[in-house]
Design a protein around this motif. Sequence first.
Motif, PDB file in Angstrom:
ATOM      1  N   ALA A   1      -7.762 -11.850  -7.911  1.00  0.00           N
ATOM      2  CA  ALA A   1      -6.504 -11.196  -8.292  1.00  0.00           C
ATOM      3  C   ALA A   1      -5.716 -12.111  -9.224  1.00  0.00           C
ATOM      4  O   ALA A   1      -5.567 -13.289  -8.949  1.00  0.00           O
ATOM      5  N   PRO A   2      -5.195 -11.563 -10.317  1.00  0.00           N
ATOM      6  CA  PRO A   2      -4.346 -12.393 -11.183  1.00  0.00           C
ATOM      7  C   PRO A   2      -3.006 -12.646 -10.511  1.00  0.00           C
ATOM      8  O   PRO A   2      -2.598 -11.910  -9.621  1.00  0.00           O
ATOM      9  N   ASP A   3      -2.309 -13.711 -10.947  1.00  0.00           N
ATOM     10  CA  ASP A   3      -0.928 -13.913 -10.497  1.00  0.00           C
ATOM     11  C   ASP A   3      -0.115 -12.691 -10.890  1.00  0.00           C
ATOM     12  O   ASP A   3      -0.320 -12.111 -11.966  1.00  0.00           O
ATOM     13  N   THR A   4       0.795 -12.317 -10.027  1.00  0.00           N
ATOM     14  CA  THR A   4       1.621 -11.140 -10.299  1.00  0.00           C
ATOM     15  C   THR A   4       2.969 -11.563 -10.872  1.00  0.00           C
ATOM     16  O   THR A   4       3.422 -12.665 -10.598  1.00  0.00           O
ATOM     17  N   PRO A   5       3.614 -10.671 -11.637  1.00  0.00           N
ATOM     18  CA  PRO A   5       3.131  -9.352 -12.052  1.00  0.00           C
ATOM     19  C   PRO A   5       2.051  -9.460 -13.134  1.00  0.00           C
ATOM     20  O   PRO A   5       2.032 -10.412 -13.903  1.00  0.00           O
TER      21      PRO A   5
ATOM     22  N   ARG B   1      -0.129  -6.856  -1.999  1.00  0.00           N
ATOM     23  CA  ARG B   1      -0.111  -6.449  -3.410  1.00  0.00           C
ATOM     24  C   ARG B   1      -0.041  -4.928  -3.517  1.00  0.00           C
ATOM     25  O   ARG B   1      -0.642  -4.197  -2.727  1.00  0.00           O
ATOM     26  N   LEU B   2       0.715  -4.471  -4.522  1.00  0.00           N
ATOM     27  CA  LEU B   2       0.877  -3.045  -4.813  1.00  0.00           C
ATOM     28  C   LEU B   2       0.673  -2.841  -6.305  1.00  0.00           C
ATOM     29  O   LEU B   2       0.691  -3.788  -7.083  1.00  0.00           O
TER      30      LEU B   2
ATOM     31  N   ILE C   1      -3.641   8.324 -15.134  1.00  0.00           N
ATOM     32  CA  ILE C   1      -2.904   7.157 -15.644  1.00  0.00           C
ATOM     33  C   ILE C   1      -3.740   5.890 -15.452  1.00  0.00           C
ATOM     34  O   ILE C   1      -4.061   5.509 -14.330  1.00  0.00           O
ATOM     35  N   ALA C   2      -4.101   5.277 -16.577  1.00  0.00           N
ATOM     36  CA  ALA C   2      -5.030   4.139 -16.547  1.00  0.00           C
ATOM     37  C   ALA C   2      -4.315   2.798 -16.451  1.00  0.00           C
ATOM     38  O   ALA C   2      -4.952   1.769 -16.218  1.00  0.00           O
ATOM     39  N   LEU C   3      -3.000   2.802 -16.658  1.00  0.00           N
ATOM     40  CA  LEU C   3      -2.243   1.552 -16.719  1.00  0.00           C
ATOM     41  C   LEU C   3      -1.361   1.421 -15.485  1.00  0.00           C
ATOM     42  O   LEU C   3      -0.723   2.393 -15.065  1.00  0.00           O
ATOM     43  N   SER C   4      -1.303   0.221 -14.915  1.00  0.00           N
ATOM     44  CA  SER C   4      -0.386  -0.019 -13.798  1.00  0.00           C
ATOM     45  C   SER C   4      -0.020  -1.491 -13.772  1.00  0.00           C
ATOM     46  O   SER C   4      -0.697  -2.327 -14.378  1.00  0.00           O
ATOM     47  N   VAL C   5       1.062  -1.791 -13.088  1.00  0.00           N
ATOM     48  CA  VAL C   5       1.512  -3.179 -12.950  1.00  0.00           C
ATOM     49  C   VAL C   5       1.234  -3.631 -11.529  1.00  0.00           C
ATOM     50  O   VAL C   5       1.723  -3.038 -10.565  1.00  0.00           O
ATOM     51  N   LEU C   6       0.425  -4.680 -11.407  1.00  0.00           N
ATOM     52  CA  LEU C   6       0.134  -5.270 -10.095  1.00  0.00           C
ATOM     53  C   LEU C   6       1.308  -6.163  -9.701  1.00  0.00           C
ATOM     54  O   LEU C   6       1.797  -6.952 -10.510  1.00  0.00           O
TER      55      LEU C   6
ATOM     56  N   CYS D   1       1.942   2.553  -5.764  1.00  0.00           N
ATOM     57  CA  CYS D   1       0.581   2.792  -5.255  1.00  0.00           C
ATOM     58  C   CYS D   1       0.162   1.576  -4.438  1.00  0.00           C
ATOM     59  O   CYS D   1       0.724   0.484  -4.585  1.00  0.00           O
ATOM     60  N   ASP D   2      -0.864   1.773  -3.622  1.00  0.00           N
ATOM     61  CA  ASP D   2      -1.408   0.604  -2.934  1.00  0.00           C
ATOM     62  C   ASP D   2      -2.230  -0.210  -3.937  1.00  0.00           C
ATOM     63  O   ASP D   2      -2.349   0.141  -5.116  1.00  0.00           O
ATOM     64  N   GLU D   3      -2.802  -1.310  -3.441  1.00  0.00           N
ATOM     65  CA  GLU D   3      -3.490  -2.231  -4.349  1.00  0.00           C
ATOM     66  C   GLU D   3      -4.671  -1.579  -5.066  1.00  0.00           C
ATOM     67  O   GLU D   3      -5.048  -2.002  -6.162  1.00  0.00           O
ATOM     68  N   GLU D   4      -5.253  -0.549  -4.457  1.00  0.00           N
ATOM     69  CA  GLU D   4      -6.397   0.126  -5.079  1.00  0.00           C
ATOM     70  C   GLU D   4      -5.975   1.268  -5.991  1.00  0.00           C
ATOM     71  O   GLU D   4      -6.827   1.939  -6.587  1.00  0.00           O
ATOM     72  N   GLY D   5      -4.671   1.542  -6.039  1.00  0.00           N
ATOM     73  CA  GLY D   5      -4.197   2.565  -6.974  1.00  0.00           C
ATOM     74  C   GLY D   5      -3.928   3.922  -6.349  1.00  0.00           C
ATOM     75  O   GLY D   5      -3.680   4.891  -7.073  1.00  0.00           O
ATOM     76  N   ARG D   6      -3.953   4.011  -5.012  1.00  0.00           N
ATOM     77  CA  ARG D   6      -3.636   5.296  -4.346  1.00  0.00           C
ATOM     78  C   ARG D   6      -2.124   5.433  -4.234  1.00  0.00           C
ATOM     79  O   ARG D   6      -1.449   4.518  -3.716  1.00  0.00           O
ATOM     80  N   VAL D   7      -1.604   6.565  -4.695  1.00  0.00           N
ATOM     81  CA  VAL D   7      -0.154   6.774  -4.706  1.00  0.00           C
ATOM     82  C   VAL D   7       0.407   6.764  -3.291  1.00  0.00           C
ATOM     83  O   VAL D   7      -0.137   7.414  -2.392  1.00  0.00           O
ATOM     84  N   LEU D   8       1.487   6.005  -3.065  1.00  0.00           N
ATOM     85  CA  LEU D   8       2.242   6.041  -1.797  1.00  0.00           C
ATOM     86  C   LEU D   8       3.356   7.053  -2.012  1.00  0.00           C
ATOM     87  O   LEU D   8       4.426   6.728  -2.522  1.00  0.00           O
ATOM     88  N   THR D   9       3.079   8.281  -1.628  1.00  0.00           N
ATOM     89  CA  THR D   9       3.931   9.422  -1.996  1.00  0.00           C
ATOM     90  C   THR D   9       5.412   9.160  -1.743  1.00  0.00           C
ATOM     91  O   THR D   9       5.793   8.742  -0.644  1.00  0.00           O
TER      92      THR D   9
END
Lengths: 370, 370
Positions: free
Chosen positions: B6-10, B333-334, B247-252, B293-301
């Motif tokens: 995992a890269p340093d966040t963000p 991580r989210l 959506i292919a882009l997200s911020v960890l 979203c969670d770390e894998e990209g699943r939306v936390l509604t």
Amino acid sequence: MIDAQAPDTPALLLDEARMLRNIARLADHAQKLGVTLRPHLKTAKSVDVARQLTGGAPGPITVSTLAEAEVFFADGYNDILYAVGIAPQKLKRVQALRQKGCDLVVILDNAAQAQAVAEAAVPAMIEIDSDGHRGGLRPDDPALVEIGRILHTAECLRGVMTHAGESYTVRGREAHADFAEQERKAAVTAAENLRAADLPCPAVSVGSTPTAHAARDLTGVTELRAGVYMFFDLVMAGIDVCTQDDIALSVLTTVIGHQPAKGWTMIDAGWMALSRDRGTAAQDVDQSYGLVCDEEGRVLTDYIVVSANQEHGIIALRDGAEQPPLNLPVGTRLRILPNHACATAAQHDRYHLVPQSGGPLEVWPRFNGW
Amino acid sequence: MIDAQAPDTPALLLDEARMLRNIARLADHAQKLGVTLRPHLKTAKSVDVARQLTGGAPGPITVSTLAEAEVFFADGYNDILYAVGIAPQKLKRVQALRQKGCDLVVILDNAAQAQAVAEAAVPAMIEIDSDGHRGGLRPDDPALVEIGRILHTAECLRGVMTHAGESYTVRGREAHADFAEQERKAAVTAAENLRAADLPCPAVSVGSTPTAHAARDLTGVTELRAGVYMFFDLVMAGIDVCTQDDIALSVLTTVIGHQPAKGWTMIDAGWMALSRDRGTAAQDVDQSYGLVCDEEGRVLTDYIVVSANQEHGIIALRDGAEQPPLNLPVGTRLRILPNHACATAAQHDRYHLVPQSGGPLEVWPRFNGW
């Protein structure tokens, strides 16, 4: 500005005379209050600007990212507060800097962070919530002493710090002085509560740009922090922390067209150059995406950037204002005063310094990232 | 994601599988419509992403800055449209690229620009206003032929182009198809008006991400432009150009604390990582500073970033929504889905590619500046 020395637009200009005046003002105020000033470099992110702030001393400074800590340490700074709640995963980079001789201190507000920090033997300050703005513990939260004990057992307890971010939402010196007293009281109370539990609390750190300028008495406080004050911006002018004439940062732009029927002047500075920050939207005077000045920096009263796309800005007269229409030829250069210097500066990788000597522009690099 | 990789966040994550799916979808659509796709690289600003778009061909591409033109030309692209109204002072850099063999074309909408461009012998397209969004000439404006003549006399007239930026303000395929037809009609009418005056108009270029996907008939158009479609974002999902799953882009980001009484989770991604863009503010669903979203990209509604300071974000439940409180330990991580991919990407100097193969993350550099 003559054509031969003007940078390609959009470009970030930094007025040296205004910056030095701003720096001197707060340095004097901190000296009168008897506290150490620990400037925050999150806005400037420039070793050249840092040198103006510290006069060549190796600190103290405040940073908002480990990238800043690494760059400034490489430039000779060794007394650094990283003032964003520590993520445990980042402690390895903190340790690496400390092992090289940097006295890098972190902040935290919960036991999970304190445990990680104690295990890593990294010194920390406990963040105190003085105004409900975001993080931190209330000074009377029982967790304060619990966390203090975790840190002290590992000899990692450096003190307490607070930041009254809500001071940005009120206008005028009286209101900011009230927030300054609120910061002082919260931090000093927290320090007393730690000391009452036989825990050391050498450092008591407070500050935000509005409160730092308005504070009248900082008894019990050891250091003062502020970030945007060397540049200032329309948000700070809008709450009377400075005047528009104190704003040292502006975006140089060029007129590229017109929509005469709409009263629009099109410029080559959009949100990529100005940022998407709309910090004046909730203020008494909404400056939209920025206030328009001529190339020399004189305000063109009531002309604002009403709309911003990525690389296009649209200048028009403020609603309700009555002025002759702007009729500036294509190729005319203008300056835009920014809403929020932190956000606007972040869109640029360099400052074009306008020296107070009147000589040619100088390039001062800046950086971003984490 | 395991800790070691995992890269340093963000950090900015780019999901390769989603990106490739998005790229293929519009390429197929353009092929069916019988037009050339000229992708806009203002969002991506990455030679690695460009390669996915063009499959190794040297163009055609669109750019929003001369810095992009210079970087992509150095990487082998030679068919480039610089789609921001030209400032006369920038023509020297345009000429320098053209002399090296880059077919760099500029755009303009007034006679002053046309004179400067003709003197510099730089080919240009005339910008047409199809929706009142910002610049451009209406197709029936007499200045169109006047400018066409200035350009044609210097053999610089390449054609006409338009961009229906207002298509972002309406929702649904029907509404976007209407804007697509509006773009087509404006550009084709302008081309016909030039041809009726015995002026050549080989290129007729239209496009925005919403209209490009919705267009049903592009008779008379030669090329289609779109920019954010390879990544997509919450703004595009909010007007039904894509789904949130595209959506292919997200911020960890990493959880750094909590304010339990307020239901707040504090993260280390503020506006510096997410941008200040609030593009969903006027949509049916306001996503504030981004959807969690969670770390894998699943939306936390219904969990959104309700507030953003420079390096702090605050996650809370959307107003009116009922969910169990988030109770995620410090260090979790989210991912945050961005409002506006162009603005969020611009805050970062690299993509961390999540390969569709499932292998380790790769770093793809990106650039900014002018």
